[in-house]
Design an enzyme around this catalytic site. Structure first.
Site, PDB file in Angstrom:
ATOM      1  N   CYS A  89       0.814  -1.224   0.000  1.00  0.00           N
ATOM      2  CA  CYS A  89       0.000   0.000   0.000  1.00  0.00           C
ATOM      3  C   CYS A  89       0.844   1.269   0.000  1.00  0.00           C
ATOM      4  O   CYS A  89       0.356   2.326  -0.398  1.00  0.00           O
ATOM      5  CB  CYS A  89      -0.918   0.028   1.223  1.00  0.00           C
ATOM      6  SG  CYS A  89      -1.964  -1.415   1.407  1.00  0.00           S
ATOM      7  N   HIS A 345      -8.857   3.399  -2.697  1.00  0.00           N
ATOM      8  CA  HIS A 345      -7.494   2.999  -2.328  1.00  0.00           C
ATOM      9  C   HIS A 345      -6.951   1.974  -3.317  1.00  0.00           C
ATOM     10  O   HIS A 345      -6.844   0.789  -3.007  1.00  0.00           O
ATOM     11  CB  HIS A 345      -7.512   2.441  -0.903  1.00  0.00           C
ATOM     12  CG  HIS A 345      -6.191   1.966  -0.390  1.00  0.00           C
ATOM     13  ND1 HIS A 345      -4.968   2.401  -0.882  1.00  0.00           N
ATOM     14  CD2 HIS A 345      -5.896   1.061   0.595  1.00  0.00           C
ATOM     15  CE1 HIS A 345      -3.995   1.800  -0.221  1.00  0.00           C
ATOM     16  NE2 HIS A 345      -4.525   0.981   0.673  1.00  0.00           N
ATOM     17  N   CYS A 375      -0.439   3.304   6.106  1.00  0.00           N
ATOM     18  CA  CYS A 375      -0.160   1.976   6.667  1.00  0.00           C
ATOM     19  C   CYS A 375       0.007   0.986   5.525  1.00  0.00           C
ATOM     20  O   CYS A 375      -0.506   1.188   4.421  1.00  0.00           O
ATOM     21  CB  CYS A 375      -1.256   1.529   7.627  1.00  0.00           C
ATOM     22  SG  CYS A 375      -2.830   1.139   6.851  1.00  0.00           S
TER      23      CYS A 375
END
Length: 393
Positions: A89, A345, A375
């Site tokens: 991510c 995302h 994160c």
């Protein structure tokens, strides 16, 4: 050392899983934002020393160094080198951090960073059998999100699902369902308001007729979210409404030395003032941005009392709230134009989104300091501190 500046950033609208961007290859998404970024400033692609793009999956059409593929497809020229970064991510924020270090050491003057992900088009993979001609069935594994083809030596507590890991985080930090739903509703409301006000107009380039992030639900309230069922644990607190969705999209950032501005006439938006990385046990990934940001602030020589804006990628409402509590910051300065729960995302692209958004928030508010943090699955977190070069004082 040379100072690294952020000159500009653009992204695609973020499409829903199997939504408007489902038919667009990830290398084409990345090429779109690369060319758009350079074209709007009339920057000669030959001036680009390096392209660094993030990508989390890399199992399908984004294989074989998608940064290089996008550079070629985008017409930057065969002489522009490119590399792909995978920190899940955090990949595109990592790409920006790598680009800034490259500039600071003098190895480059102008670097395009960013990232791409098509979670819709992430393929199923079939592991090769240990022996030829197996008699048993083989299972195709989705590469869209989370653990897959797990090494049996990994402890079971490390390899729980992302959702279960965040249910554990909710238990550990005492963050209840009502608070998560309120945070998620705020994300949608602020994202819709930001789009309506024109905030995102110069940060987003249309793709395939999509001009706006596809997942925003302006009418979302705490009450509507309260009606959703928990997804990961019976009686749990995490739902499809207070977690980020699966998305497709790409982002790109223009980073360079001060000399780039003098040579091209471009005006820098912000200075890369500090960087931080941190790691915890894999199941505790949601809390890793806390210390990553603290380290970035220390390297910038400032503290939380100096920070005027925070862009924290909202993987889950619970991990976002845990980080806010850990920092002790005013929630009112965090994700003021909405966050990933509403905007989306797409894993490899989100770091580029939050960094470009932060720079614009600082530019509009006049605040001097801001933090972008994210994160990362398997227990990591990254953060970057930006200094608004146009701030007074």
């Amino acid at each position: 050392m040379t100072t690294a500046f952020l000159y500009d950033g653009v992204r695609t609208p973020f499409g829903r899983f199997n939504g408007a961007l489902a038919g667009v290859r990830p290398d084409d998404l990345a090429a779109t934002v690369l060319t758009a970024l350079l074209a709007r400033h009339d920057v000669d692609p030959a001036l680009v020393d390096e392209v660094v793009l993030g990508n989390a999956n890399g199992a399908g059409e984004d294989n074989r160094n998608v940064a290089r593929m996008a550079t070629l497809l985008g017409g930057l020229g065969v002489g522009v080198p490119a590399t792909t970064v995978n920190r899940l991510c955090g990949s595109s924020l990592d790409a920006a951090m790598i680009a800034s270090r490259t500039i600071e050491t003098g190895d480059a003057d102008l670097v395009v960073a960013g990232g791409v992900e098509s979670m819709t088009r992430a393929p199923w993979v079939l592991p090769k059998p240990s022996k030829a001609f197996p008699a048993q069935d083989l299972t195709a594994v989705s590469t869209t999100l989370g653990w897959r083809l797990v090494n049996p030596q990994m402890p079971k507590e490390w390899t729980v699902s992302l959702g279960e890991a965040n249910e554990q985080l909710a238990d550990r930090h005492g963050i209840d369902r009502d608070r998560q739903d309120a945070f998620a509703a705020r994300s949608h409301q602020l994202a819709a308001a930001a789009w309506d006000s024109g905030f995102y107009d110069d940060l987003v380039v249309p793709v395939e007729g999509l001009t706006r992030d596809e997942g925003i639900r302006p009418g979302t309230t705490t009450e509507t979210l309260a009606g959703l069922k928990p997804v990961f644990r019976p009686g749990g607190s995490i739902t499809a409404g207070n977690a980020s969705p699966l998305n497709d999209g790409a982002s790109s950032l223009l980073l360079g030395s001060e000399a780039v501005g003098a040579r091209t006439g471009l005006e820098p938006q912000a200075r890369i003032a500090g960087r931080g990385a941190f790691a915890l046990a894999p199941q505790e990934f949601g809390y890793a941005p806390v210390e990553a940001a603290n380290r970035a602030l220390a390297r910038a020589g400032i503290g939380w009392s100096d920070v005027g804006a925070v862009e924290l990628n909202e993987a889950f409402a619970v991990q976002s709230l845990a980080c806010l509590d850990g920092w002790g910051v005013d929630p009112g300065i965090v994700n003021t134009r909405g966050g990933a729960i509403a905007l989306g995302h797409p894993l490899g692209a989100s770091g580029g989104r939050i960094l470009a958004t932060l720079a614009k928030v600082l530019r509009e508010s006049g605040d001097r300091w801001g933090v972008a943090a994210i994160c990362i699955g398997v227990g990591q977190g990254l953060a970057v501190v930006l200094e608004n070069v146009h701030a007074e004082g």
